[in-house]
Motif scaffolding. Structure first.
Motif, PDB file in Angstrom:
ATOM      1  N   ARG A 291     -12.920   0.396   5.463  1.00 50.39           N
ATOM      2  CA  ARG A 291     -12.081   1.020   6.473  1.00 50.39           C
ATOM      3  C   ARG A 291     -10.802   0.201   6.650  1.00 50.39           C
ATOM      4  N   LEU A 292      -9.702   0.896   6.872  1.00 47.76           N
ATOM      5  CA  LEU A 292      -8.437   0.202   7.094  1.00 47.76           C
ATOM      6  C   LEU A 292      -8.328  -0.242   8.543  1.00 47.76           C
ATOM      7  N   THR A 293      -7.710  -1.387   8.727  1.00 46.96           N
ATOM      8  CA  THR A 293      -7.429  -1.841  10.083  1.00 46.96           C
ATOM      9  C   THR A 293      -6.213  -1.078  10.605  1.00 46.96           C
ATOM     10  N   LEU A 294      -5.982  -1.158  11.900  1.00 44.61           N
ATOM     11  CA  LEU A 294      -4.796  -0.516  12.479  1.00 44.61           C
ATOM     12  C   LEU A 294      -3.520  -1.113  11.901  1.00 44.61           C
ATOM     13  N   ASP A 295      -3.524  -2.412  11.654  1.00 46.57           N
ATOM     14  CA  ASP A 295      -2.353  -3.053  11.046  1.00 46.57           C
ATOM     15  C   ASP A 295      -2.094  -2.522   9.643  1.00 46.57           C
ATOM     16  N   GLU A 296      -3.157  -2.314   8.878  1.00 47.38           N
ATOM     17  CA  GLU A 296      -3.001  -1.777   7.526  1.00 47.38           C
ATOM     18  C   GLU A 296      -2.498  -0.334   7.558  1.00 47.38           C
ATOM     19  N   LEU A 297      -2.962   0.447   8.509  1.00 45.46           N
ATOM     20  CA  LEU A 297      -2.456   1.810   8.659  1.00 45.46           C
ATOM     21  C   LEU A 297      -0.975   1.805   9.038  1.00 45.46           C
TER      22      LEU A 297
ATOM     23  N   MET B  96       0.834  -1.184   0.000  1.00 46.19           N
ATOM     24  CA  MET B  96       0.000   0.000   0.000  1.00 46.19           C
ATOM     25  C   MET B  96       0.873   1.239   0.000  1.00 46.19           C
ATOM     26  N   GLY B  97       0.320   2.345  -0.340  1.00 43.33           N
ATOM     27  CA  GLY B  97       1.050   3.597  -0.299  1.00 43.33           C
ATOM     28  C   GLY B  97       2.000   3.736  -1.463  1.00 43.33           C
ATOM     29  N   CYS B  98       2.883   4.684  -1.343  1.00 48.69           N
ATOM     30  CA  CYS B  98       3.805   4.989  -2.433  1.00 48.69           C
ATOM     31  C   CYS B  98       5.182   4.397  -2.201  1.00 48.69           C
ATOM     32  N   GLY B  99       5.275   3.422  -1.317  1.00 49.69           N
ATOM     33  CA  GLY B  99       6.553   2.779  -1.103  1.00 49.69           C
ATOM     34  C   GLY B  99       7.425   3.449  -0.068  1.00 49.69           C
ATOM     35  N   ARG B 100       6.914   4.380   0.695  1.00 46.56           N
ATOM     36  CA  ARG B 100       7.722   5.044   1.702  1.00 46.56           C
ATOM     37  C   ARG B 100       7.847   4.121   2.899  1.00 46.56           C
ATOM     38  N   LYS B 101       9.013   3.607   3.135  1.00 41.75           N
ATOM     39  CA  LYS B 101       9.247   2.709   4.253  1.00 41.75           C
ATOM     40  C   LYS B 101      10.469   3.130   5.050  1.00 41.75           C
ATOM     41  N   ASP B 102      10.975   4.292   4.805  1.00 40.21           N
ATOM     42  CA  ASP B 102      12.133   4.758   5.551  1.00 40.21           C
ATOM     43  C   ASP B 102      11.932   6.220   5.906  1.00 40.21           C
ATOM     44  N   ASP B 103      12.837   6.738   6.734  1.00 35.65           N
ATOM     45  CA  ASP B 103      12.749   8.159   7.032  1.00 35.65           C
ATOM     46  C   ASP B 103      13.460   8.931   5.936  1.00 35.65           C
ATOM     47  N   ALA B 104      13.399  10.229   5.983  1.00 36.63           N
ATOM     48  CA  ALA B 104      13.990  11.106   4.965  1.00 36.63           C
ATOM     49  C   ALA B 104      13.441  10.746   3.592  1.00 36.63           C
ATOM     50  N   VAL B 105      12.368  11.338   3.234  1.00 41.70           N
ATOM     51  CA  VAL B 105      11.578  10.981   2.071  1.00 41.70           C
ATOM     52  C   VAL B 105      12.234  11.381   0.758  1.00 41.70           C
ATOM     53  N   GLY B 106      13.513  11.548   0.732  1.00 40.43           N
ATOM     54  CA  GLY B 106      14.182  11.927  -0.497  1.00 40.43           C
ATOM     55  C   GLY B 106      14.002  13.398  -0.798  1.00 40.43           C
ATOM     56  N   HIS B 107      14.235  14.229   0.187  1.00 35.68           N
ATOM     57  CA  HIS B 107      14.055  15.667   0.043  1.00 35.68           C
ATOM     58  C   HIS B 107      15.264  16.340  -0.590  1.00 35.68           C
ATOM     59  N   ASP B 108      16.235  15.575  -1.037  1.00 34.54           N
ATOM     60  CA  ASP B 108      17.465  16.151  -1.578  1.00 34.54           C
ATOM     61  C   ASP B 108      17.224  17.004  -2.815  1.00 34.54           C
ATOM     62  N   ASP B 109      16.179  16.702  -3.564  1.00 31.64           N
ATOM     63  CA  ASP B 109      15.930  17.433  -4.801  1.00 31.64           C
ATOM     64  C   ASP B 109      15.041  18.660  -4.613  1.00 31.64           C
ATOM     65  N   LEU B 110      14.724  18.996  -3.359  1.00 35.12           N
ATOM     66  CA  LEU B 110      13.851  20.138  -3.096  1.00 35.12           C
ATOM     67  C   LEU B 110      14.621  21.448  -3.093  1.00 35.12           C
ATOM     68  N   ASP B 111      13.900  22.501  -3.255  1.00 33.67           N
ATOM     69  CA  ASP B 111      14.447  23.854  -3.196  1.00 33.67           C
ATOM     70  C   ASP B 111      15.148  24.054  -1.853  1.00 33.67           C
ATOM     71  N   SER B 112      16.342  24.585  -1.872  1.00 32.58           N
ATOM     72  CA  SER B 112      17.119  24.744  -0.645  1.00 32.58           C
ATOM     73  C   SER B 112      16.477  25.728   0.325  1.00 32.58           C
TER      74      SER B 112
END
Length: 62
Positions: free
Chosen positions: A44-50, A1-17
């Motif tokens: 509705r999503l279960t707590l595990d799914e969230l 589920m989701g967009c594959g975000r499974k770590d911290d730091a969402v890849g903000h390196d390419d953002l405006d400084s």
């Protein structure tokens, strides 16, 4: 589920400084993950799914 975000730091390196509030950006990314999970679910999503959508589940707990 989701967009594959499974770590911290969402890849903000390419953002405006000029954008420097990484905490706010991470919170927005987490909110987007929840919205994505809810949008693709037909019920509705279960707590595990969230937890899974937010990347809170480790491979050992699956």
């Amino acid at each position: 589920m989701g967009c594959g975000r499974k770590d911290d730091a969402v890849g903000h390196d390419d953002l405006d400084s000029r954008v420097h509030d990484r905490v706010a950006l991470d919170e927005i990314a987490l909110y987007a993950e929840v919205l994505t999970a809810v949008a693709i679910s037909e019920r509705r999503l279960t707590l595990d799914e969230l937890d899974d959508a937010l990347g809170l589940r480790t491979s050992a707990s699956r």
